[in-house]
Write a protein that holds these residues in place. Structure first.
Motif, short mmCIF file in Angstrom:
data_model
loop_
_atom_site.label_atom_id
_atom_site.label_comp_id
_atom_site.label_asym_id
_atom_site.label_seq_id
_atom_site.Cartn_x
_atom_site.Cartn_y
_atom_site.Cartn_z
N ALA A 97 0.83 -1.20 0.00
CA ALA A 97 0.00 0.00 0.00
C ALA A 97 0.87 1.25 0.00
O ALA A 97 0.60 2.20 -0.73
N SER A 153 -8.24 -1.96 -6.90
CA SER A 153 -9.28 -2.44 -6.00
C SER A 153 -8.68 -2.80 -4.65
O SER A 153 -9.24 -2.50 -3.59
N GLY A 154 -7.54 -3.46 -4.72
CA GLY A 154 -6.88 -3.86 -3.48
C GLY A 154 -6.54 -2.66 -2.62
O GLY A 154 -6.73 -2.69 -1.39
N LEU A 207 -7.98 0.37 -2.67
CA LEU A 207 -9.21 0.95 -2.14
C LEU A 207 -9.75 0.10 -1.00
O LEU A 207 -10.19 0.61 0.03
N GLY A 208 -9.68 -1.21 -1.20
CA GLY A 208 -10.16 -2.12 -0.16
C GLY A 208 -9.35 -1.96 1.12
O GLY A 208 -9.89 -1.96 2.22
N PHE A 209 -8.04 -1.82 0.94
CA PHE A 209 -7.15 -1.64 2.09
C PHE A 209 -7.55 -0.40 2.87
O PHE A 209 -7.68 -0.43 4.10
N LEU A 210 -7.77 0.69 2.17
CA LEU A 210 -8.12 1.94 2.84
C LEU A 210 -9.51 1.85 3.47
O LEU A 210 -9.73 2.34 4.57
N MET A 211 -10.44 1.23 2.77
CA MET A 211 -11.80 1.13 3.30
C MET A 211 -11.86 0.21 4.52
O MET A 211 -12.52 0.52 5.50
N GLU A 212 -11.15 -0.89 4.39
CA GLU A 212 -11.12 -1.85 5.50
C GLU A 212 -10.55 -1.16 6.73
O GLU A 212 -11.04 -1.29 7.83
N ASP A 213 -9.50 -0.39 6.47
CA ASP A 213 -8.88 0.37 7.53
C ASP A 213 -9.88 1.33 8.16
O ASP A 213 -9.88 1.54 9.37
N LEU A 221 1.62 6.37 7.14
CA LEU A 221 0.47 5.49 6.93
C LEU A 221 0.11 4.79 8.24
O LEU A 221 -1.07 4.65 8.57
N ARG A 280 -3.48 5.15 9.96
CA ARG A 280 -4.30 3.97 10.24
C ARG A 280 -4.70 3.97 11.71
O ARG A 280 -5.84 3.66 12.07
N VAL A 319 -7.36 6.53 12.23
CA VAL A 319 -8.65 6.12 11.63
C VAL A 319 -9.35 5.12 12.54
O VAL A 319 -10.55 5.20 12.77
N LYS A 320 -8.56 4.20 13.08
CA LYS A 320 -9.15 3.20 13.96
C LYS A 320 -9.60 3.80 15.28
O LYS A 320 -10.55 3.33 15.90
N MET A 335 -10.74 11.76 3.76
CA MET A 335 -10.53 10.40 3.29
C MET A 335 -11.61 10.00 2.28
O MET A 335 -11.32 9.39 1.26
N LEU A 341 -11.06 8.80 -1.61
CA LEU A 341 -11.62 7.56 -2.17
C LEU A 341 -12.55 7.90 -3.33
O LEU A 341 -12.55 7.22 -4.36
N LEU A 386 -14.54 -3.84 -8.13
CA LEU A 386 -14.89 -2.96 -7.02
C LEU A 386 -16.18 -3.40 -6.35
O LEU A 386 -16.48 -2.98 -5.24
N ILE A 401 -15.70 -4.77 -2.99
CA ILE A 401 -15.31 -3.76 -2.01
C ILE A 401 -16.51 -2.94 -1.56
O ILE A 401 -16.71 -2.69 -0.37
#
Lengths: 113, 113
Positions: free
Chosen positions: A6, A81-82, A84-90, B19, B23, B26-27, B80, B84, B102, B105
């Motif tokens: 990432a 996609s990966g 975006l998924g990483f950021l969204m999951e985060d 990063l 992260r 964000v969490k 953020m 996105l 996507l 996701i």
DNA sequence: CAGATATTTCGATCATATTGGAAATATGGA
DNA sequence: TCCATATTTCCAATATGATCGAAATATCTG
């Protein structure tokens, strides 16, 4: 997606010229664009373009194939996609309430996809 | 979202330490985390942390508020979302067929949000 | 094979980012 | 006021990245 991947992708995209290249490739779709056409469209020197394409390639954001004398570059949608998924999951981990602003984006994406 | 803002955000996030900081924030959610706690959690020098928080702040990815002796940092979820959205909008323009990956996701985000 | 086109590689210079130590600023408590 | 805690700012050394001209490599065509 590992954090290191990432970081590589984000730092590759965190550059004026490279983001422009990537956007162009994303819009071009799987057909891709020849390096020379990218250089002409964005008005950049061929060697600078080559260096930037190399960075994007090492970050796994683009792929390339040779067609005759030209080398065609395409965006790697799986990688995007990966990321975006990483950021969204985060974003969603541990704080679901913060995802509210993402609703509009998901809706927009839904309208397209 | 302007392209320049996106570049600033992406380059700010394209750094190992930053990063990790982002992260963590964000969490943590809107409550935020004090700079000192971030430094202890991630085991980084206070001055390095301060410099990196400054970069994130200038990229509009985090906000800060003072609480007594501590300064509390929080992730800016609006920023953020904007990033996105910028990337997704970029993806969907002109090539709807590439958005297929996507879907998963969006579904994942939907499950959370 | 010779010439033209397409792209990359090389090499040097210049600018920018990162790091860590030390000092400075700001706040709260005794 | 004096001291401890929290964070930032300053400074210098180092490393990394960007840019550009020129040369090298690869492919196609005549």
């Amino acid at each position: 997606m590992e954090s290191k991947s990432a970081v590589n992708m984000l730092s590759a995209l965190g550059h004026d010229g490279r983001l422009a290249i990537f956007r162009l490739l994303v819009k071009a779709g799987p057909v891709g664009i020849a390096a020379g056409d990218i250089a002409r469209t964005l008005d950049v020197l061929p060697n600078s373009l080559s260096a930037n394409l190399n960075v994007l390639s090492h970050a796994a954001l683009v792929t390339s194939r040779r067609e005759g004398r030209s080398i065609i570059y395409s965006a790697d949608y799986g990688a995007m996609s990966g990321l975006l998924g990483f950021l969204m999951e985060d974003c969603c981990n541990g704080a679901p309430e913060v995802c509210a602003p993402l609703g509009a984006i998901v809706a927009k994406a839904g309208a397209c996809c």
